[in-house]
Design a protein around this motif. Structure first.
Motif, short mmCIF file in Angstrom:
data_model
loop_
_atom_site.label_atom_id
_atom_site.label_comp_id
_atom_site.label_asym_id
_atom_site.label_seq_id
_atom_site.Cartn_x
_atom_site.Cartn_y
_atom_site.Cartn_z
N GLU A 103 -15.25 25.21 -20.79
CA GLU A 103 -14.44 25.99 -21.73
C GLU A 103 -12.95 25.91 -21.37
O GLU A 103 -12.11 25.70 -22.24
N LYS B 95 -11.72 22.41 -22.21
CA LYS B 95 -11.59 22.20 -23.65
C LYS B 95 -10.32 22.86 -24.17
O LYS B 95 -9.60 22.27 -24.99
N ILE B 96 -10.03 24.05 -23.73
CA ILE B 96 -8.82 24.75 -24.19
C ILE B 96 -7.57 23.95 -23.80
O ILE B 96 -6.65 23.79 -24.61
N LEU C 241 -7.36 20.68 -23.20
CA LEU C 241 -7.32 19.46 -24.00
C LEU C 241 -6.95 19.71 -25.45
O LEU C 241 -6.30 18.89 -26.10
N ASP C 242 -7.34 20.87 -25.99
CA ASP C 242 -7.00 21.21 -27.37
C ASP C 242 -5.50 21.42 -27.56
O ASP C 242 -5.01 21.39 -28.69
N GLN C 243 -4.77 21.63 -26.49
CA GLN C 243 -3.33 21.87 -26.57
C GLN C 243 -2.51 20.60 -26.60
O GLN C 243 -1.29 20.66 -26.79
#
Length: 105
Positions: free
Chosen positions: A96, A99-100, A102-104
């Motif tokens: 989690e 992922k956060i 990488l989402d940025q």
């Protein structure tokens, strides 16, 4: 890969000693994401992350003390983020957090 462009991983300095890497931290390279953008994204889902320690010469109590500077500590402070770490982190929690981040980018 986006991850390789975003961060550089910690490495052992020598074959003669081994770090315990007790503090998981990342340094953001220019242009892809900022420390604060990622910190705030983590904070939105109640995950605590903190900037690397503020250099002593930037703290008020040490402002008049002699210091020898080359810009490294300031750069680490502005680009570095301490991530949640500990032996009790579960795989899904690590996923989690990853992922956060990488989402940025």
């Amino acid at each position: 890969s986006p991850v390789k462009d975003l961060i550089c991983s910690q490495k052992e300095w020598s074959e003669d000693c081994f770090s315990n890497f007790w503090l998981t931290s990342i340094i953001f390279n220019e242009g892809l994401a900022t420390r604060e953008k990622v910190r705030l994204a983590l904070e939105k889902v109640n995950i605590e992350a903190r900037p690397l320690w503020k250099p002593l010469h930037l703290q008020a109590v040490f402002s008049n003390c002699l210091s020898y500077l080359n810009g490294s500590s300031e750069e680490m402070f502005t680009k570095g983020l301490c991530l949640p770490s500990g032996s009790n982190l579960k795989d899904f929690e690590i996923f989690e957090i990853s992922k956060i981040i990488l989402d940025q980018i």
